[in-house]
Every structure is written in C-alpha cells, then in structure tokens.
Design a protein around this motif. Sequence first.
Motif, short mmCIF file in Angstrom:
data_model
loop_
_atom_site.label_atom_id
_atom_site.label_comp_id
_atom_site.label_asym_id
_atom_site.label_seq_id
_atom_site.Cartn_x
_atom_site.Cartn_y
_atom_site.Cartn_z
N GLY A 105 -34.42 -5.53 -19.72
CA GLY A 105 -34.75 -4.57 -19.14
C GLY A 105 -32.75 -3.86 -19.64
N LEU A 106 -31.80 -3.98 -19.77
CA LEU A 106 -30.92 -4.75 -20.16
C LEU A 106 -30.34 -4.44 -21.65
CD1 LEU A 106 -28.05 -3.45 -19.26
CD2 LEU A 106 -27.12 -6.09 -18.47
N LEU A 107 -30.21 -3.80 -22.15
CA LEU A 107 -29.02 -3.74 -23.47
C LEU A 107 -28.45 -5.21 -23.94
CD1 LEU A 107 -29.40 -0.19 -25.18
CD2 LEU A 107 -30.70 -2.11 -25.84
N SER A 108 -28.14 -6.06 -24.92
CA SER A 108 -27.22 -6.47 -24.55
C SER A 108 -26.09 -5.84 -25.50
CB SER A 108 -27.50 -8.04 -25.33
OG SER A 108 -27.82 -8.55 -25.39
N ILE A 109 -25.91 -5.23 -26.58
CA ILE A 109 -25.30 -4.27 -26.93
C ILE A 109 -25.28 -2.64 -26.99
CG2 ILE A 109 -24.29 -6.24 -28.12
CD1 ILE A 109 -25.28 -5.20 -30.31
N ALA A 110 -25.08 -2.06 -27.71
CA ALA A 110 -25.67 -0.28 -27.52
C ALA A 110 -26.27 -0.11 -28.63
CB ALA A 110 -23.77 0.19 -27.76
N THR A 111 -26.77 1.04 -28.30
CA THR A 111 -27.75 1.55 -29.33
C THR A 111 -27.71 2.74 -29.60
OG1 THR A 111 -28.92 1.65 -28.44
CG2 THR A 111 -29.62 -0.14 -28.65
N LYS A 112 -27.78 3.48 -30.59
CA LYS A 112 -27.35 5.47 -30.86
C LYS A 112 -28.10 5.15 -30.04
CE LYS A 112 -27.76 4.97 -35.21
NZ LYS A 112 -29.24 5.98 -37.13
N GLU A 113 -29.35 5.61 -28.93
CA GLU A 113 -29.04 5.94 -27.67
C GLU A 113 -29.07 6.13 -26.62
OE1 GLU A 113 -32.15 4.29 -29.78
OE2 GLU A 113 -31.86 6.09 -31.10
N GLU A 114 -28.33 4.68 -26.62
CA GLU A 114 -27.94 4.04 -25.05
C GLU A 114 -26.39 3.46 -25.15
OE1 GLU A 114 -26.42 3.91 -21.66
OE2 GLU A 114 -28.12 4.31 -21.22
N ARG A 115 -24.90 3.52 -24.71
CA ARG A 115 -24.34 2.80 -25.39
C ARG A 115 -22.54 2.07 -24.02
NH1 ARG A 115 -23.64 4.31 -29.89
NH2 ARG A 115 -21.23 2.80 -30.32
N ARG A 116 -23.58 3.40 -22.87
CA ARG A 116 -22.31 2.46 -22.11
C ARG A 116 -24.05 1.62 -21.40
NH1 ARG A 116 -18.24 5.12 -20.48
NH2 ARG A 116 -18.02 4.44 -18.20
N GLN A 117 -24.87 2.06 -21.15
CA GLN A 117 -25.69 0.60 -19.59
C GLN A 117 -25.79 -0.09 -20.47
OE1 GLN A 117 -27.90 2.87 -15.64
NE2 GLN A 117 -29.04 1.08 -16.48
N THR A 118 -24.93 -1.32 -20.56
CA THR A 118 -25.10 -2.40 -21.44
C THR A 118 -24.59 -3.62 -21.32
OG1 THR A 118 -23.25 -2.32 -23.14
CG2 THR A 118 -25.19 -1.40 -24.09
N ALA A 119 -24.56 -4.62 -21.04
CA ALA A 119 -24.56 -5.54 -21.19
C ALA A 119 -23.02 -6.32 -21.56
CB ALA A 119 -24.95 -6.83 -21.03
N PHE A 120 -22.14 -5.96 -22.55
CA PHE A 120 -21.48 -6.20 -23.41
C PHE A 120 -20.02 -4.84 -22.89
CE2 PHE A 120 -18.22 -3.76 -26.96
CZ PHE A 120 -17.70 -4.49 -27.38
N HIS A 121 -20.55 -3.11 -22.41
CA HIS A 121 -19.75 -2.44 -22.28
C HIS A 121 -19.48 -2.66 -20.53
CE1 HIS A 121 -18.67 1.51 -21.57
NE2 HIS A 121 -18.62 1.65 -20.99
N GLN A 122 -20.51 -3.23 -19.80
CA GLN A 122 -20.10 -3.53 -18.32
C GLN A 122 -19.19 -4.43 -18.16
OE1 GLN A 122 -23.09 -3.40 -15.16
NE2 GLN A 122 -24.25 -3.56 -16.83
N LEU A 123 -18.96 -5.86 -19.34
CA LEU A 123 -18.18 -6.70 -19.69
C LEU A 123 -16.44 -6.49 -19.57
CD1 LEU A 123 -19.89 -9.97 -20.13
CD2 LEU A 123 -19.24 -9.13 -17.98
N MET A 124 -16.77 -5.26 -20.37
CA MET A 124 -15.66 -4.62 -21.09
C MET A 124 -14.89 -4.02 -20.02
SD MET A 124 -14.82 -5.27 -24.61
CE MET A 124 -14.25 -3.61 -24.92
N ASP A 125 -15.73 -3.25 -19.32
CA ASP A 125 -14.86 -2.33 -18.28
C ASP A 125 -14.33 -3.97 -17.31
OD1 ASP A 125 -15.50 -0.27 -18.85
OD2 ASP A 125 -17.39 0.39 -17.78
N TYR A 126 -14.59 -4.30 -16.46
CA TYR A 126 -14.63 -5.38 -15.95
C TYR A 126 -13.29 -6.36 -16.02
CZ TYR A 126 -15.25 -9.98 -13.51
OH TYR A 126 -14.86 -11.15 -13.38
N VAL A 127 -13.59 -6.91 -17.05
CA VAL A 127 -12.01 -7.68 -18.10
C VAL A 127 -11.18 -6.66 -17.89
CG1 VAL A 127 -13.62 -9.65 -19.04
CG2 VAL A 127 -12.21 -7.49 -20.14
#
Length: 303
Positions: A105-127
């Motif tokens: 249910g979690l996207l690996s990376i962003a799509t046109k429909e979903e940009r923020r709730q992705t594994a990539f975006h969460q890890l970017m915020d984290y680091v």
Amino acid sequence: MKNKKRPRSKKTAPFLTYEVTESGELFPFLREVLANRSRNSVKSILTRGQVSVNDRIQTQHNYMLEKGQVVKILKNKEAVKQEVFIGMSIIHEDEDIIVIDKEAGLLSIATKEERRQTAFHQLMDYVKQDNPAGRVFVVHRLDKETSGVMIFAKSEEVKRKLQNNWKNIVKERIYIALVEGQVQKEKGYIVSWLKESPTHKMYSSRVKNDGQRAATRYRVIQSNQQFSLLEVELETGRKNQIRVHMQELGHPVVGDKKYGGGHRRMIGRLGLHAKALALYHPRTNKLMFFRSEAPKSFYHKTK
C-alpha cells in the motif's frame, strides 16, 4: 461488533493487534477497540496511516473488514519515536545505505497522484533531520502492493555502485508469492524475454533476445486445491517479473488483477512479499542478510 485482542508479549508493544470476529466497517471497529479515545483521535490515527489490515496500510474509514482479518494499530508514542514513518520501518542503517521493511500500500517513489506519502519522501525527511544536506537515492523499487525488504543509498556514488554491479553485489533475492490454484511441479525454472506494451503492461516472449531476459526459480512451500505458497528466487530483476511469470505458469499471483489474478478481498492486497535480500556491502564488501517475515495470511490460505 465483538472482537478479541490477541495476547502480546512485552517485546511486541509498538502495535495493538486485534482479530476481526465479525464483518463490518473499519472506523466503527476502531471506535470499539479504542473506546478510551475520542472520535477525532481515532480519525487522526486512521488518517496518519497508523492502521494496517492484514499488513496493508488502510486509511479508508468505510473499508469493509471480514472475519479472520488482523488489524494492527501503531501506538502514538511509537509513531513519534519512528519519526511517524507510515507503512514502513528501518531494518538497517549505516553511513552508506538504509534498508527498510515496506508494507503493501506504500509507494516506493512519487507518482502524479501521490508525491509525499512514499518511502522515498519519508526517508528524505528522516535523513535531513540530522543533516540538512542529507539525501537518499532509489536503488531498486517494489510495486506499491508488494511488501518487504527494500534498499536505498545515502549518496549518488553508492547508488551507482549498487546499480552498476547489481548482479555481482546481490547474492540472493527471495520473494514469497501466494498464487492461485495448486502448483503441481514442486520446483521450476522460468526463462523468457520481457517487453513493455504502450499501456505499461509487461508481457513475455519466448523468442531469444526479443526483450529483456528474465529468469525466475520457484519452489512450492505448501498448497491446497485453491492456492499455493511459493518461495521465488529472482535470477534477474525485471519490472513485474514474478507477476508475469506466475501468469505464464497458469497460476497468477492472488489479487493481481493486472496479470490475471483474483481473490483480492481474501487477503486485502497483492499476494507478493520480498522476504530476503543478501548483498555485499558497497563499501566494506561484507556479506549482509536482510529479512522480513511474510504475512501470516499468506500461510493461512494454503493450510
């Protein structure tokens, strides 16, 4: 709706876990099991992605639960402690790589429909919390509906090293697949050449070099007349490879509507999980093993 809480050991405190005993909508279920919380508090827990059904994040208030499903609720304190990761957790982290366990249910990376709730975006915020200049880089992807082990690089140099030497660095990639029907052959090896249609659907060709070579090994773990549970090893890592090869085998992955599968409501997700990844560390060359247990619902369907 009466629901029983499963006994939990002290070590498994981050989640509250409940088994559904009667069908009904998710929000009323949560209101019942979280009776000490206000309506708005329960809404927030659901909206933030702290609720999963059969190991798949669920934020839909009117999602229909079915008897036997397992609902997990990440406690608020643990959500804060995990930097409010939604649908993922970190298995390993060092100065070069981050390895996560991703939920379906979690996207690996962003799509046109979903940009923020992705594994990539969460890890970017984290680091960036420790280093404002910090970044993460995608090394490989898992489909949105596939759960399990996934690796990110913390520099472009490490990303290139992993991607350019993927075949030599990665020693093992193991998936667990719940497929339709009873697979008769205990072990198998599928080789074909994969191509992508204009509609972004992959399809298989038996003509040598007519596309990208894809090789998949499988063995049956357990099965019944309706379903089979397979351990699948990727010799190559092509887009949708397992899903295409299982369709070709005549046993599509459960819930995979795109490639001939059905029964989605039976497990509430795609029946595919990245169980293990073994690779040589890009800097130390040390062999490392990362694992994620497949959802119990996969095993229950093949008993």
